[in-house]
Write an enzyme that holds these catalytic residues in place. Structure first.
Site, mmCIF file in Angstrom:
data_model
loop_
_atom_site.group_PDB
_atom_site.id
_atom_site.type_symbol
_atom_site.label_atom_id
_atom_site.label_comp_id
_atom_site.label_asym_id
_atom_site.label_seq_id
_atom_site.Cartn_x
_atom_site.Cartn_y
_atom_site.Cartn_z
ATOM 1 N N ARG A 34 135.589 117.423 -129.095
ATOM 2 C CA ARG A 34 134.956 117.619 -130.456
ATOM 3 C C ARG A 34 135.961 118.342 -131.431
ATOM 4 O O ARG A 34 135.531 118.969 -132.312
ATOM 5 C CB ARG A 34 133.645 118.288 -130.547
ATOM 6 N N ARG A 38 132.916 118.698 -138.071
ATOM 7 C CA ARG A 38 132.385 119.381 -139.331
ATOM 8 C C ARG A 38 133.017 120.812 -139.349
ATOM 9 O O ARG A 38 132.969 121.141 -140.513
ATOM 10 C CB ARG A 38 130.891 119.369 -139.304
ATOM 11 N N ARG A 47 133.025 112.893 -144.730
ATOM 12 C CA ARG A 47 131.572 112.592 -144.471
ATOM 13 C C ARG A 47 130.742 112.833 -145.918
ATOM 14 O O ARG A 47 129.646 112.138 -145.870
ATOM 15 C CB ARG A 47 131.224 113.750 -143.663
ATOM 16 N N ASP A 83 131.372 107.849 -131.157
ATOM 17 C CA ASP A 83 130.229 108.658 -130.668
ATOM 18 C C ASP A 83 129.329 107.851 -129.323
ATOM 19 O O ASP A 83 129.486 106.600 -129.041
ATOM 20 C CB ASP A 83 129.025 108.626 -131.697
ATOM 21 N N TYR A 159 119.716 109.248 -123.078
ATOM 22 C CA TYR A 159 119.206 108.967 -124.735
ATOM 23 C C TYR A 159 118.100 107.866 -124.869
ATOM 24 O O TYR A 159 117.373 107.904 -125.586
ATOM 25 C CB TYR A 159 120.583 108.748 -125.333
HETATM 26 O O1 CP3 Z 1 136.693 114.641 -132.007
HETATM 27 C C1 CP3 Z 1 135.897 114.549 -131.151
HETATM 28 O O2 CP3 Z 1 135.366 114.759 -130.151
HETATM 29 C C2 CP3 Z 1 134.935 113.483 -132.164
HETATM 30 C C3 CP3 Z 1 134.397 112.324 -131.273
HETATM 31 C C4 CP3 Z 1 132.997 112.387 -130.868
HETATM 32 C C5 CP3 Z 1 131.742 112.493 -131.566
HETATM 33 N N1 CP3 Z 1 130.778 112.381 -130.564
HETATM 34 C C6 CP3 Z 1 131.743 112.293 -133.181
HETATM 35 C C7 CP3 Z 1 130.334 113.094 -133.589
HETATM 36 C C8 CP3 Z 1 132.909 112.537 -129.567
HETATM 37 C C9 CP3 Z 1 133.816 112.792 -128.445
HETATM 38 C C10 CP3 Z 1 131.322 112.525 -129.347
HETATM 39 C C11 CP3 Z 1 130.942 112.366 -127.969
HETATM 40 C C12 CP3 Z 1 129.252 112.611 -127.952
HETATM 41 N N2 CP3 Z 1 128.347 112.289 -128.953
HETATM 42 C C13 CP3 Z 1 128.673 113.542 -126.991
HETATM 43 C C14 CP3 Z 1 129.241 113.712 -125.518
HETATM 44 C C15 CP3 Z 1 130.134 114.968 -125.902
HETATM 45 C C16 CP3 Z 1 129.252 116.374 -125.777
HETATM 46 O O3 CP3 Z 1 129.075 117.193 -126.758
HETATM 47 O O4 CP3 Z 1 128.848 116.602 -124.623
HETATM 48 C C17 CP3 Z 1 127.358 113.367 -127.320
HETATM 49 C C18 CP3 Z 1 126.274 114.188 -126.259
HETATM 50 C C19 CP3 Z 1 127.228 112.836 -128.300
HETATM 51 C C20 CP3 Z 1 125.679 112.521 -128.878
HETATM 52 C C21 CP3 Z 1 125.874 113.222 -130.400
HETATM 53 N N3 CP3 Z 1 126.622 113.008 -131.539
HETATM 54 C C22 CP3 Z 1 125.042 114.328 -130.732
HETATM 55 C C23 CP3 Z 1 124.241 114.954 -129.622
HETATM 56 C C24 CP3 Z 1 125.036 114.538 -131.827
HETATM 57 C C25 CP3 Z 1 124.521 115.657 -132.847
HETATM 58 C C26 CP3 Z 1 125.008 116.754 -132.574
HETATM 59 C C27 CP3 Z 1 125.539 117.670 -133.771
HETATM 60 O O5 CP3 Z 1 126.629 118.300 -133.561
HETATM 61 O O6 CP3 Z 1 125.040 117.439 -134.947
HETATM 62 C C28 CP3 Z 1 126.017 113.512 -132.353
HETATM 63 C C29 CP3 Z 1 126.771 113.672 -133.815
HETATM 64 C C30 CP3 Z 1 128.186 113.557 -133.807
HETATM 65 N N4 CP3 Z 1 129.140 112.781 -133.313
HETATM 66 C C31 CP3 Z 1 128.927 114.403 -134.964
HETATM 67 C C32 CP3 Z 1 130.435 114.127 -134.569
HETATM 68 C C33 CP3 Z 1 131.560 114.653 -135.402
HETATM 69 C C34 CP3 Z 1 128.443 115.558 -135.807
HETATM 70 C C35 CP3 Z 1 127.682 114.926 -136.690
HETATM 71 C C36 CP3 Z 1 128.368 114.293 -138.074
HETATM 72 O O7 CP3 Z 1 129.413 114.327 -138.458
HETATM 73 O O8 CP3 Z 1 127.199 114.010 -138.957
#
Ligand code: CP3
Length: 356
Positions: A34, A38, A47, A83, A159
């Site tokens: 990640r 944010r 964003r 994502d 999911y």
């Molecule tokens: O640099 C990076 O790693 C960003 C790329 C990335 C995102 N999601 C963008 C994202 C990656 C590699 C993911 C993978 C992802 N998504 C996983 C596996 C990684 C892990 O943490 O185990 C999972 C479980 C998800 C599903 C997901 N996406 C969730 C549970 C959430 C909400 C959690 C939160 O932090 O709010 C997201 C949203 C998400 N995906 C964000 C980002 C940058 C944050 C939300 C946003 O920008 O609005």
């Protein structure tokens, strides 16, 4: 696909790739789960104008977010901004990210009919991710490793079935135990779509694919072996046949590592719950490992942070095949300067110290 001649290029991209393949490196490569998100002002600015899914679907913006984060941190690899849940849409499931709630899938998969209705013929709809990878590759060349990714079948199935994140995975396990036909059908469909999706990413220039089995730690070892491992193994093998190494990662996996490694993944992603020297033994030294600083250590004062970073490096013992990372993703309020400081600490560390 990129030129894989690692012997001749001394750049940091091959430092990352060399470590994936357990070849000697000048210093330990580092990147962060990640790393674009944010906690970074630049990401928050983007964003303001776009939703998460809009960013993912516009290759120019997804590439920009990926590149900005990697450049700002000075890491050795860039993970494509996308994502885990994106493949749900072409399979026929609508989802959205609700503020503060995480992802919500509107009509979760619960029955045999629901599984039968899922489509596997539209993976091409995900090609915006491949287009973004091409742009990141055009920017970095061989300077950085480029990581494509997808979810593992179990984690994505959870999911789809729960309709979002979960604490106890009751619906997932109900389907798994009570309706093996639907369960296996679902995993088969996921493997079909994920294989095509990874192929697009590899053809677009991804050097490595990371498979996120983030929630696999919810399974007992017996259930992992019976209900999740065979599908993960098939996906790992399918991706390896495309000619790139695979990183396989999950959280709370201490008891599962030996079995997870039996997927044959080149690199095992480690969470932070046990020292690398313990985890690496469970995984076997024929695999590289990635990890495993507790992400919340990034909130500690720099001297404590440095102690912990060095402990991780020492615990890896200077062996070939260690990629420094966190044990899970960076959280939103993390100070960016501490993440940058960790990159410097890792790059400055003399590997001979760890070898003792
Ligand atoms: O640099 C990076 O790693 C960003 C790329 C990335 C995102 N999601 C963008 C994202 C990656 C590699 C993911 C993978 C992802 N998504 C996983 C596996 C990684 C892990 O943490 O185990 C999972 C479980 C998800 C599903 C997901 N996406 C969730 C549970 C959430 C909400 C959690 C939160 O932090 O709010 C997201 C949203 C998400 N995906 C964000 C980002 C940058 C944050 C939300 C946003 O920008 O609005």
């Amino acid at each position: 696909m990129k030129d894989m001649n690692l012997e001749t290029s001394p750049d940091s991209g091959s430092r990352f790739l060399r470590a994936c393949l357990r070849k000697p490196v000048d210093c330990t490569p580092v990147w962060f789960l990640r790393q674009a998100g944010r906690y970074m002002q630049e990401y928050r600015d983007v964003r303001k104008h776009h939703t998460l899914v809009e960013i993912c679907k516009q290759p120019d913006i997804a590439a920009e977010v990926t590149i900005t984060a990697a450049e700002k941190l000075g890491v050795d690899a860039a993970i494509i901004f996308a994502d885990l849940l994106l493949p749900l849409e072409p399979m026929g499931l609508d989802f959205e990210f609700m503020a503060g709630e995480g992802p919500v899938v509107h009509h979760p998969v619960r029955t045999t009919e629901d599984v039968l209705a899922l489509r596997t013929d539209r993976a091409e709809d995900l090609s915006y991710v491949a287009r973004a990878i091409e742009k990141v590759g055009a920017h970095f060349g061989n300077r950085l490793g480029i990581i494509g990714f997808c979810g593992a079948p179990y984690t994505l199935a959870s999911y789809m079935i729960e309709g979002g994140g979960s604490r106890n995975y009751i619906e997932t396990k109900k389907l798994m135990y009570r309706n093996p036909t639907a369960w296996n059908g679902l995993l088969d469909k996921l493997i079909t779509v994920l294989t095509a999706y990874c192929k697009q990413q590899v053809e677009a220039g991804a050097d490595v694919i990371q498979i996120f089995d983030s929630w696999v730690g919810s399974l007992s070892i017996e259930d992992y072996r019976q209900y999740a491992l065979p599908a993960s193994k098939r996906l790992v093998e399918a991706v390896q046949q495309m000619g790139v190494p695979v990183i396989y990662f999950g959280v709370e996996t201490a008891g599962l590592l030996t079995d997870m490694a039996s997927t044959g993944a080149d690199v095992m992603g480690l969470d932070w719950h046990q020292p690398i020297e313990v985890a690496w033994k469970s995984v076997g030294y024929n695999h590289a490992v990635q990890g495993n600083l507790d992400p919340i250590t990034l909130f500690a004062p720099l001297d404590i942070l440095e102690t912990r970073v060095k402990e991780v490096l020492r615990s890896a013992g200077g062996r070939v095949g260690h990629i420094f990372n966190l044990g899970h993703g960076i959280v939103p309020s993390t100070p960016v300067e501490n993440v940058q400081a960790v990159v410097k600490m890792v790059h400055d560390y003399k590997l001979e110290q760890a070898r003792g």
